[in-house]
Every structure is written in structure tokens, then in C-alpha cells.
Design a protein around this motif. Structure first.
Motif, PDB file in Angstrom:
ATOM      1  N   PRO A  25      -5.983 -47.958  65.985  1.00  0.00           N
ATOM      2  CA  PRO A  25      -5.324 -47.282  64.862  1.00  0.00           C
ATOM      3  C   PRO A  25      -4.451 -48.226  64.046  1.00  0.00           C
ATOM      4  O   PRO A  25      -3.818 -49.140  64.585  1.00  0.00           O
ATOM      5  N   TYR A  26      -4.410 -47.974  62.753  1.00  0.00           N
ATOM      6  CA  TYR A  26      -3.586 -48.780  61.859  1.00  0.00           C
ATOM      7  C   TYR A  26      -2.746 -47.908  60.924  1.00  0.00           C
ATOM      8  O   TYR A  26      -2.050 -48.427  60.053  1.00  0.00           O
ATOM      9  N   THR A  27      -2.806 -46.571  61.095  1.00  0.00           N
ATOM     10  CA  THR A  27      -2.012 -45.678  60.254  1.00  0.00           C
ATOM     11  C   THR A  27      -1.163 -44.763  61.130  1.00  0.00           C
ATOM     12  O   THR A  27      -1.474 -44.501  62.295  1.00  0.00           O
ATOM     13  N   THR A  28      -0.087 -44.258  60.555  1.00  0.00           N
ATOM     14  CA  THR A  28       0.745 -43.271  61.225  1.00  0.00           C
ATOM     15  C   THR A  28       0.035 -41.920  61.219  1.00  0.00           C
ATOM     16  O   THR A  28      -1.030 -41.763  60.615  1.00  0.00           O
ATOM     17  N   VAL A  29       0.653 -40.947  61.871  1.00  0.00           N
ATOM     18  CA  VAL A  29       0.103 -39.590  61.855  1.00  0.00           C
ATOM     19  C   VAL A  29      -0.028 -39.096  60.411  1.00  0.00           C
ATOM     20  O   VAL A  29      -1.036 -38.489  60.037  1.00  0.00           O
ATOM     21  N   LEU A  30       0.978 -39.392  59.589  1.00  0.00           N
ATOM     22  CA  LEU A  30       0.917 -38.958  58.192  1.00  0.00           C
ATOM     23  C   LEU A  30      -0.222 -39.651  57.457  1.00  0.00           C
ATOM     24  O   LEU A  30      -0.977 -39.019  56.710  1.00  0.00           O
ATOM     25  N   GLY A  31      -0.370 -40.964  57.659  1.00  0.00           N
ATOM     26  CA  GLY A  31      -1.439 -41.697  56.996  1.00  0.00           C
ATOM     27  C   GLY A  31      -2.807 -41.173  57.371  1.00  0.00           C
ATOM     28  O   GLY A  31      -3.707 -41.060  56.526  1.00  0.00           O
ATOM     29  N   LYS A  32      -2.974 -40.841  58.642  1.00  0.00           N
ATOM     30  CA  LYS A  32      -4.254 -40.303  59.099  1.00  0.00           C
ATOM     31  C   LYS A  32      -4.511 -38.931  58.488  1.00  0.00           C
ATOM     32  O   LYS A  32      -5.619 -38.629  58.023  1.00  0.00           O
ATOM     33  N   LEU A  33      -3.486 -38.104  58.488  1.00  0.00           N
ATOM     34  CA  LEU A  33      -3.602 -36.753  57.946  1.00  0.00           C
ATOM     35  C   LEU A  33      -3.966 -36.803  56.460  1.00  0.00           C
ATOM     36  O   LEU A  33      -4.798 -36.032  55.972  1.00  0.00           O
ATOM     37  N   GLU A  34      -3.374 -37.745  55.746  1.00  0.00           N
ATOM     38  CA  GLU A  34      -3.579 -37.863  54.308  1.00  0.00           C
ATOM     39  C   GLU A  34      -4.979 -38.352  53.963  1.00  0.00           C
ATOM     40  O   GLU A  34      -5.534 -37.991  52.929  1.00  0.00           O
ATOM     41  N   SER A  35      -5.569 -39.180  54.832  1.00  0.00           N
ATOM     42  CA  SER A  35      -6.836 -39.827  54.492  1.00  0.00           C
ATOM     43  C   SER A  35      -8.060 -39.140  55.075  1.00  0.00           C
ATOM     44  O   SER A  35      -9.182 -39.432  54.665  1.00  0.00           O
ATOM     45  N   ASP A  36      -7.871 -38.235  56.027  1.00  0.00           N
ATOM     46  CA  ASP A  36      -9.016 -37.636  56.697  1.00  0.00           C
ATOM     47  C   ASP A  36      -9.471 -36.381  55.970  1.00  0.00           C
ATOM     48  O   ASP A  36      -8.705 -35.424  55.812  1.00  0.00           O
ATOM     49  N   PRO A  37     -10.731 -36.338  55.514  1.00  0.00           N
ATOM     50  CA  PRO A  37     -11.194 -35.184  54.733  1.00  0.00           C
ATOM     51  C   PRO A  37     -11.259 -33.893  55.528  1.00  0.00           C
ATOM     52  O   PRO A  37     -11.315 -32.810  54.955  1.00  0.00           O
ATOM     53  N   MET A  38     -11.241 -33.982  56.866  1.00  0.00           N
ATOM     54  CA  MET A  38     -11.321 -32.790  57.693  1.00  0.00           C
ATOM     55  C   MET A  38      -9.964 -32.098  57.845  1.00  0.00           C
ATOM     56  O   MET A  38      -9.888 -30.956  58.278  1.00  0.00           O
ATOM     57  N   MET A  39      -8.875 -32.801  57.474  1.00  0.00           N
ATOM     58  CA  MET A  39      -7.535 -32.269  57.713  1.00  0.00           C
ATOM     59  C   MET A  39      -6.784 -32.022  56.407  1.00  0.00           C
ATOM     60  O   MET A  39      -5.559 -31.947  56.391  1.00  0.00           O
ATOM     61  N   SER A  40      -7.502 -31.890  55.308  1.00  0.00           N
ATOM     62  CA  SER A  40      -6.841 -31.824  54.002  1.00  0.00           C
ATOM     63  C   SER A  40      -5.990 -30.567  53.836  1.00  0.00           C
ATOM     64  O   SER A  40      -4.923 -30.615  53.222  1.00  0.00           O
ATOM     65  N   ASP A  41      -6.420 -29.428  54.388  1.00  0.00           N
ATOM     66  CA  ASP A  41      -5.635 -28.199  54.241  1.00  0.00           C
ATOM     67  C   ASP A  41      -4.301 -28.306  54.961  1.00  0.00           C
ATOM     68  O   ASP A  41      -3.257 -27.897  54.438  1.00  0.00           O
ATOM     69  N   THR A  42      -4.324 -28.844  56.180  1.00  0.00           N
ATOM     70  CA  THR A  42      -3.071 -29.015  56.924  1.00  0.00           C
ATOM     71  C   THR A  42      -2.157 -29.976  56.191  1.00  0.00           C
ATOM     72  O   THR A  42      -0.938 -29.770  56.121  1.00  0.00           O
ATOM     73  N   TYR A  43      -2.741 -31.036  55.615  1.00  0.00           N
ATOM     74  CA  TYR A  43      -1.928 -32.003  54.868  1.00  0.00           C
ATOM     75  C   TYR A  43      -1.284 -31.340  53.653  1.00  0.00           C
ATOM     76  O   TYR A  43      -0.087 -31.505  53.396  1.00  0.00           O
ATOM     77  N   LYS A  44      -2.071 -30.554  52.904  1.00  0.00           N
ATOM     78  CA  LYS A  44      -1.538 -29.907  51.697  1.00  0.00           C
ATOM     79  C   LYS A  44      -0.427 -28.923  52.063  1.00  0.00           C
ATOM     80  O   LYS A  44       0.608 -28.856  51.391  1.00  0.00           O
TER      81      LYS A  44
END
Length: 698
Positions: free
Chosen positions: A500-519
Motif C-alpha cells: 500500500p502507498y495510500t492512506t485509508v482516505l486516499g484509497k477510499l477516494e480512488s477506488d470506484p467501488m467505494m465512491s458512495d461511502t466516500y461521497k
């Protein structure tokens, strides 16, 4: 400084004093020539090139008596130039052309008048062969009817010349004459005898003799070490090495811009494109889009070992192996990239495999069908990887995460994503607007690392296609897809999976499967804490499809969760999904704790989360999957929630992607009288404060 630059420019463009004065006047009168530009000119002016002009009688005569265009390399260009001889007449044309007037070809003043090729890139930069014209530094003079124009270029122009002792060899050859006599030209000690023989056997001389402006790719003898390879070079393969009616020099080449080869017809379709690695190495690749019985579909890469050889009907690039021919296994391809090329495209990946004992390579070799997600050389430069490299067990797991027991090209990934279902839900609220949701199924593929899946996402079509793959918490982009081998494919990616090279936030922001939770977390300001590297998070993230399921189960509650006025409720629900402590919890940790205590209580921001986690053999990982595996199930409030993607690692914690949120309808107040818009709440609070102040004053 201005006068010195003007004088030197004048000397370059005219041999007589009158012309020199005219050019100096032009420079002084040019309102666009600023003081800073003059300083730049004085730095760029090539003293060496002027000395070549001065000592060449033909050049002096041309500059004294005729109109001309002269292409002048900078000092820096000469410093980079490796050859002992620079051909000054190859830089002069006896016609005058401004940048806008330059035609596709310009005849040089060198013996035989070899052409100079004028091309443009997507930025509008103009190139003479492989040299870029510096746009602001062109100068024009006109004296006694002699129009003379100078363009400053960033490379020394290099013609194709004959070696000493070969006076009978033709100057300014076309591609076929070059191929026939390659050993007699100054192109290093590179042989093309094998390919030349195959061209003769296939009776394809005509394609190299064709008039016009073409790009020819010629494999060198080194690329035919495999005994049977030369026999695979047939007429169609030779066609696939020619880009007709297009001249491509490497400096002007568009990265990954497919060009139609001469092997593009009804039943066989082959494109060719150029690309450059960050280390400066230039490659060319063929992509057989539609194959036949003799020519497999897929991509073949070849490094350019000698670029930009100008011939009278185009340009020749010598490449390290033939295109279109798929005759090596995945293992052999990795070995060639690692062992036989100091700067091979996958050298570091191969080195890591061998540093870990080479067993992974043996495993790959034993697979009848295999696909490798191979990190590029640059992907291994991340500082996060250094610590992992020392741990052999961990490194073995990471390497195995890059291996798939299947032949998986882009078309097959698309087929897996053909389950992408677009379902529209429209709800009309009192404010008269509709909301649409798109269900997206992302292709998932098992790796040879036990119970580890990769998740592919394909966006765009044709040359605009972007493929991403997620594995072990890392989102990587496929920078070169479908490198075809006899037993599978290699896809080159830009990150190492599982590190891994991103934080939890970075992963959440970049992963298309988690976009609703991020928003949801963004508008409720819940996400603000997720970049904190001083804490360890275990975040149970509902995938988008999980939130969309709640729209069917609790339509009113779902509607309000995505409204800013209900940010407090959204934040409270997300807090239930986030465990914050001094360590993160993998699924195996949670299973073990559940067996020991019957349930697991995890600390959250306000309270705690009580769950039980179990493994279920034969648990169907997804309703569209064709396989079963041992998966995880979370039991919360008597509900069983499947874990879709366990153990997505981040630099400050871990994410478990779940199929459904930890949600009940009562979590959001839905009664008509219970909901107050944010503006109304503010008004009520203001009134209460005023009443309180009034009572206090009384």
C-alpha cells in the motif's frame, strides 16, 4: 549582448557584409526580440556549427549567392552529438521556407539531395527529421532578392552515410537499397541479414521500394536467436513492419498512438505504435487486433536499438526482435526482459523474483495458461517497498498476487465486465427532481495467492481505454496491456500490488467501488480524520452496490442519507463502520477473536461495534462469479453480511469491503413531522437564544 547575438546570427545566415548588416538590422528592429531572448540567443549560438559553415566552400557559395533555409543546431545539441562528423550541407536547403511554409519534405544541399522530413506532434511543435525547431528563434533576411531563413533546432541532423571503402554503395538509398547493403552504411555494427533473407524469400522487395514517405521497422539479427523464429516471418509479418504513407521519427512520435500497418485488411488487422519509458528507452509494439490461423492476436513489444535512419522514401528504425510473432512463453519473456537487457522493460520485476529464490518463475513455467500483472521498473522505486523486499514470505505472497491461472486479455476482462448492469431508479421528491443510480459490477479474478482476488475496471473504448486493477489495497493502472505469449499474457502495471502507498482516505477516494461511502463521508466531514497516520483504522466500507441495495429495502432512509441536510445521520452511521485503535484487524484476527469470545467489540468514535465474524466454506463471493471459495461473513444485529473484499491494506489501517451497510431503517428518522431542514433548525435555535437573552435581561 543584443548586438553580439545579432552579429553571430548574421554570420551564420550570410557570407557577405551586406547580408550581415540586413540581418543585424532585422534583429534590432524586431519588436518581438526581447532582451531576455537576446541573452538566450547568445547562449544557444553554435560556434562549432559556424566554424563548419566557414570552412565549407559550397555552404559559403550558397549563402552568398542563393536563397536558402538553414537549420542551425544549438551548442547543447553539438555537446550531445556523438559522431565525429557533422554534415553541414545536410542542414541547408536551397529554397527559403518559414515555419508555416515548410512542406512535408525539403531537399537538402548534401550530395544526392537526401530529403529532410518535416513533421508535427500533437502540441504543434515542428520537427526536421528528429530535431525540433525552437519556434521563437527563427530569423529571416532578404537582400538583393535573396531570401534566407534560419531555424534553430535542438539536435544535429544526421544523414545516412556510406562507410569508408564502399564508394560503389549508393548515397541517399531508399529502404530496400539500405536493407540490401546495410552493412556498408554507418549504422553501428548491427546486422539485418536474417530479415533481409526473409524479405527475399517472401518476395516483398516492392514494399521497401515503394515511392512516398513511409516508416519501416527492421528486426536485427540478434532477434532471431530462436532457431524457428525466422521461418515465422512471412509476407503478412513483413507488411506488419511497415507504416505506409506516414513518417515517424521518435522525438515527434505520439505515445501509444496506433497507426495502421500495411497488414491491415479484411481478415488480418495489425496496428503499430511507439512509446517511451521513463528511462528514455524507445519501444515499438504491434497489436494484432484481428488474427488468423498463422498470426495470433495480441501485442508484441520490441525495443528500438537504432532509431531514425533517414532513407529517400521515409525512415527506418532497427528493432531488437520481429513484431507480430508470438513464440515465447511467459517465463521466456520475463527472462529476456530481465537477463538479456540491462534496461529491459521488466528488469526489476525479474530481479525481485530471482532474489526470492526463483521459485515463482518455476511456478509460472508450470502453468499451462497464465496471466502476469508485471510492475514496471519505476513501480519498484517506491520507498514503501524497500522494507517488504527483506521479508521473503511476504514477498512471495506479493509476487503470487500478480499471477492469474488463466489467459486474460483486455477482451476477456471486458467480457467479465459485460455483467455491468445499468439500473435506473428515479424518485420524484416534493422539490421535483429525479435521482439516478448506476450499478457497476467490477470484474474479479482469483490469483495464485490463496483467497486473494484482483478487481479489474475498464473505462473508455479503443485508444481511450483505461484499465485499472486493485489488489491488496493498491490501485494500479495497466500501462501496457495484452503482451501476448504462447501460454498467456503479460500486462505491465504502474504499481506493485499488495504494497500500500495510500492512506485509508486516499484509497477510499480512488477506488470506484467505494465512491458512495466516500461521497457520504465527504459532505458530512467524516473523511477528515482518515488521513491521520498516528492512528490505525479498521473500516468496514459498504461497496456502492450495498448502498444501492438499501434503496430497495429502505427507500426513505436511503434518500435522506445522501442529502446534506441529513449529514449528522450519515456521519453517525459511518462512525459505526469505523474502528479506531492502536492496531488494525484483519479478517483472520476477527475470526480468531470471535471464536475465543463469541463476539468482537471494537472501539468506534462514539461507542463500540459488536460483531461476530465467521468463515464460510462454499460462500459465493458474488452472484455473478463462476467459482466458490472460503469467504467471510459478518453477523451484526442478527444480519449476515458478506465480506466482498477482505483485508484491503492502507498505510494507516485496513479496509474490509462489505456487501451491505450496518444499517437499519430506524437509523434515519423518516416521519414527516420529524424532519426539519437545516435552515429551519437554525431559525429555531436563533429564536431560542433570543428568548433566553430576553429572560436574562428581564
Amino acid at each position: 549582448m543584443l548586438n553580439a547575438a545579432a552579429l553571430l546570427l548574421a554570420l551564420l545566415c550570410a557570407a557577405n557584409a551586406a547580408a550581415a548588416d540586413d540581418l543585424a538590422d532585422k534583429l534590432r528592429d524586431d519588436s518581438e526580440l526581447s532582451q531576455s531572448t537576446a541573452k538566450s540567443l547568445s547562449r544557444l549560438m553554435p560556434v562549432r556549427f559556424y566554424s563548419l559553415l566557414e570552412s565549407n566552400a559550397i555552404a559559403n557559395s550558397t549563402l552568398s549567392l542563393r536563397s536558402c533555409t538553414i537549420f542551425v543546431p544549438t551548442n547543447e545539441a553539438f555537446q550531445r552529438y556523438k559522431s565525429k562528423t557533422a554534415h553541414v550541407l545536410y542542414h541547408i536547403s536551397t529554397e527559403a521556407f518559414t515555419q508555416k511554409q515548410l512542406p512535408n519534405t525539403v531537399s537538402s544541399d548534401m550530395a544526392g539531395n537526401p530529403p529532410l522530413y518535416i513533421t508535427k506532434n500533437s502540441n504543434g511543435d515542428i520537427f526536421v527529421n528528429n530535431a525540433r525547431i525552437i519556434p521563437s528563434l527563427s530569423v529571416e533576411t532578404n537582400s538583393n532578392g535573396k531570401r534566407q531563413i534560419m531555424h534553430i533546432i535542438d539536435e544535429v541532423l544526421e544523414p545516412l552515410t556510406v562507410k569508408a571503402g564502399h564508394s560503389e554503395t549508393p548515397n541517399n538509398p531508399n529502404a530496400f537499397k539500405f536493407l540490401s547493403n546495410a552493412e556498408e552504411y554507418n549504422v553501428d555494427k548491427i546486422g539485418v541479414r536474417t530479415y533481409r533473407n526473409q524479405v527475399s524469400l517472401a518476395k516483398k522487395e516492392s514494399i521497401f521500394n515503394a515511392a512516398g514517405q513511409h516508416t519501416f521497422l527492421v528486426p536485427v539479427d540478434e532477434g532471431f536467436k530462436l532457431a524457428a523464429r525466422s521461418s515465422l516471418v512471412d509476407a503478412k509479418v513483413i507488411d506488419g513492419h511497415v507504416i505506409p504513407n506516414t513518417v515517424i521519427f521518435t522525438a515527434a512520435a505520439q505515445h501509444d498512438d496506433p497507426k495502421t500497418s500495411a497488414a491491415f485488411e479484411d481478415l488480418l488487422k495489425v496496428t503499430v505504435s511507439f512509446f517511451k519509458q521513463k528511462n528514455g528507452k524507445m519501444y515499438v509494439k504491434s497489436n494484432t487486433i484481428a488474427g488468423d490461423a498463422k498470426h495470433r492476436e495480441g501485442v508484441v513489444l520490441a525495443e528500438i536499438v537504432k532509431a531514425n535512419i533517414p532513407v529517400s522514401n521515409g525512415v527506418v528504425h532497427l528493432i531488437h526482435r520481429p513484431l507480430m510473432i508470438i513464440d515465447t512463453t511467459v517465463t521466456q519473456f520475463l527472462q529476456v526482459c530481465g537477463e538479456n537487457a540491462e534496461n529491459g522493460a521488466l528488469r526489476k520485476f525479474y530481479e525481485v523474483i530471482m532474489d526470492n529464490g526463483g521459485a515463482v518463475l518455476d511456478d509460472i513455467n508450470n502453468l499451462s495458461e497464465v496471466t502476469i500483472l508485471a510492475p514496471s521498473n519505476e513501480a519498484w522505486n517506491s520507498s514503501n517497498i524497500n522494507n517488504v523486499l527483506r521479508d521473503r514470505n511476504k514477498m512471495r505472497q506479493i509476487l503470487n498476487m500478480h499471477i492469474i491461472k488463466d489467459r486474460l486479455n483486455v477482451d476477456k476482462i471486458r467480457q467479465k465486465n459485460a455483467n455491468l448492469v445499468r439500473i435506473y431508479f428515479s424518485y420524484f421528491f416534493s422539490c421535483s427532481f429525479s435521482k439516478q443510480y448506476f450499478f457497476t459490477q467490477i470484474a474479479q479474478v482469483p490469483t495464485v495467492n490463496n483467497n486473494t482476488f484482483l478487481y479489474f475496471n475498464v473505462r473508455g473504448e479503443g485508444s481511450e481505454t483505461v484499465i485499472t486493477v486493485e489488489g491488496g489495497g493498491v490501485n494500479a493502472t495497466v500501462i501496457q496491456a495484452d503482451v501476448a505469449q504462447t501460454n498467456g499474457f503479460v500486462h505491465i502495471i504502474d504499481h506493485v500490488l499488495g504494497v500500500p502507498y495510500t492512506t485509508v482516505l486516499g484509497k477510499l477516494e480512488s477506488d470506484p467501488m467505494m465512491s458512495d461511502t466516500y461521497k457520504m463521508g465527504k459532505f458530512s466531514h467524516f473523511n477528515d480524520q482518515l488521513n491521520n497516520t498516528q492512528r490505525r483504522f479498521t473500516y468496514f466500507v459498504p461497496r456502492d452496490k450495498g448502498w444501492q441495495k438499501t434503496e430497495l429495502d429502505y427507500p426513505s432512509a436511503h434518500k435522506k442519507l445522501f442529502m446534506v441536510d441529513f449529514a449528522y445521520h450519515s456521519k453517525s452511521i459511518l462512525e459505526r463502520h469505523l474502528a479506531i485503535s492502536d492496531k488494525e484487524y484483519t479478517m483472520k484476527d476477527l475470526v480468531k477473536l470471535s471464536h475465543e469470545s463469541g463476539s468482537v467489540v471494537l472501539p468506534t468514535f462514539r461507542d463500540s461495534l459488536s460483531i461476530r465474524v465467521e468463515e464460510e466454506a462454499g460462500h459465493l463471493h458474488d452472484e455473478y462469479a463462476s467459482h466458490e471459495w472460503t469467504g467471510y461473513v459478518i453477523i451484526w444485529n442478527y444480519k449476515k453480511i458478506n465480506v466482498y473484499r477482505p483485508d484491503v491494506e492502507c498505510t494507516n489501517g485496513i479496509i474490509h469491503v462489505i456487501d451491505y451497510p450496518l444499517l437499519e431503517e430506524k437509523d434515519v428518522v423518516v416521519a414527516g413531522g420529524s424532519y426539519l431542514p437545516e435552515s429551519s433548525i437554525c431559525i429555531i435555535l436563533a429564536n431560542l437564544i433570543m428568548i433566553t437573552v430576553a429572560k436574562f435581561l428581564n
